[in-house]
Design an enzyme around this catalytic site. Structure first.
Site, short mmCIF file in Angstrom:
data_model
loop_
_atom_site.label_atom_id
_atom_site.label_comp_id
_atom_site.label_asym_id
_atom_site.label_seq_id
_atom_site.Cartn_x
_atom_site.Cartn_y
_atom_site.Cartn_z
N HIS A 17 3.67 7.48 -2.86
CA HIS A 17 5.09 7.25 -3.19
C HIS A 17 5.20 6.62 -4.57
O HIS A 17 4.20 6.20 -5.15
CB HIS A 17 5.76 6.35 -2.13
CG HIS A 17 5.58 4.88 -2.34
ND1 HIS A 17 6.62 3.98 -2.32
CD2 HIS A 17 4.48 4.13 -2.60
CE1 HIS A 17 6.17 2.76 -2.53
NE2 HIS A 17 4.87 2.81 -2.70
N CYS A 27 5.09 -0.84 -9.11
CA CYS A 27 5.41 0.13 -8.05
C CYS A 27 6.27 1.28 -8.53
O CYS A 27 6.58 2.19 -7.75
CB CYS A 27 6.07 -0.59 -6.88
SG CYS A 27 5.02 -1.90 -6.27
N HIS A 31 1.61 6.14 -6.60
CA HIS A 31 0.39 5.54 -6.04
C HIS A 31 0.38 5.77 -4.54
O HIS A 31 1.36 6.25 -3.97
CB HIS A 31 0.31 4.04 -6.37
CG HIS A 31 1.43 3.22 -5.81
ND1 HIS A 31 2.71 3.27 -6.32
CD2 HIS A 31 1.47 2.34 -4.78
CE1 HIS A 31 3.48 2.45 -5.64
NE2 HIS A 31 2.76 1.87 -4.68
N HIS A 33 -0.83 4.46 -0.39
CA HIS A 33 -1.13 3.35 0.52
C HIS A 33 -1.71 3.89 1.81
O HIS A 33 -1.42 5.04 2.20
CB HIS A 33 0.13 2.58 0.91
CG HIS A 33 0.82 1.90 -0.22
ND1 HIS A 33 0.32 0.79 -0.83
CD2 HIS A 33 2.00 2.18 -0.85
CE1 HIS A 33 1.16 0.40 -1.78
NE2 HIS A 33 2.17 1.24 -1.83
N HIS A 72 -0.89 12.20 4.35
CA HIS A 72 -1.31 12.93 3.14
C HIS A 72 -0.15 13.69 2.49
O HIS A 72 -0.37 14.73 1.84
CB HIS A 72 -2.51 13.84 3.41
CG HIS A 72 -3.78 13.05 3.55
ND1 HIS A 72 -4.12 12.41 4.71
CD2 HIS A 72 -4.74 12.75 2.65
CE1 HIS A 72 -5.26 11.76 4.53
NE2 HIS A 72 -5.66 11.94 3.28
N GLU A 138 2.85 -1.89 4.24
CA GLU A 138 2.62 -1.03 3.08
C GLU A 138 1.27 -1.35 2.46
O GLU A 138 0.60 -0.46 1.92
CB GLU A 138 3.73 -1.25 2.06
CG GLU A 138 3.69 -0.26 0.91
CD GLU A 138 4.83 -0.48 -0.04
OE1 GLU A 138 5.57 0.48 -0.28
OE2 GLU A 138 4.98 -1.61 -0.55
#
Ligand SMILES: Nc1nc2c(c(=O)[nH]1)N=C([C@H](O)[C@H](O)COP(=O)(O)OP(=O)(O)OP(=O)(O)O)CN2
Length: 152
Positions: A17, A27, A31, A33, A72, A138
């Site tokens: 995201h 952010c 990237h 998580h 994914h 997250e």
């Protein structure tokens, strides 16, 4: 002693995201998580065995949604037109939403998706099986909680 009982089931998935140009911190960058969600359920009445809901049934619902829509994938705000266009052009798995993908927004949205799934379970029918709390991590250090509105 009086009180009520709940059950909780955990699931994990990988997802990309970004918070995009409106975000002024790191952010903003695309990237990924390893997300973790812990769903807590209650019921008006337990089943014949005393279960709120079989953990396997709860997990099947959560896994079906997570695997189909989130794992994914890149979760993308439809307002983030550049990222959305890129994902479409690449043919990459994406989950299009109408909100910036903060963990707070994701948590509230996912609570509704999971409840829709639990509502389809024959084992839950007529017993008031309800998601009462959802915690979404997250990162190992950062999480949001959604809690059901108490009935007025
Ligand atoms: N209230 C919110 N704050 C932030 C969110 C969010 O969704 N809601 N998201 C982010 C970033 O996307 C990021 O995932 C969190 O980063 P960070 O604070 O750096 O968390 P870490 O666990 O990675 O912390 P480290 O100490 O760097 O390991 C930011 N803020």
């Amino acid at each position: 002693m009086s009180g009520s009982v709940t059950i909780s089931r955990r699931i994990e998935w990988d997802m990309a995201h970004r918070l995009g140009p409106r975000c002024t911190t790191k952010c903003k960058n695309l990237h990924g998580h390893r997300y973790v969600a812990i769903a807590t359920l209650a019921a008006d009445t337990t089943d014949d065995l005393g279960m709120v809901l079989d953990f396997g049934d709860a997990f099947r619902v959560m896994k079906a949604f997570v695997d189909g829509s989130l794992d994914h994938a890149c979760i993308v705000d439809r307002g983030d037109a550049d990222l959305l266009a890129f994902l479409i052009q690449q043919g990459d798995k994406r989950c299009e939403v109408e909100f910036p993908s903060t963990v707070e927004n994701l948590c509230s949205w996912l609570a509704a998706r999971f409840q829709e799934g639990f509502d389809t379970l024959p084992a839950a029918a007529g017993r008031g099986v309800q998601l009462v709390e959802l915690r979404v991590f997250e990162t190992p250090n950062c999480y949001a909680d959604w809690k059901v509105q108490p009935a007025s």
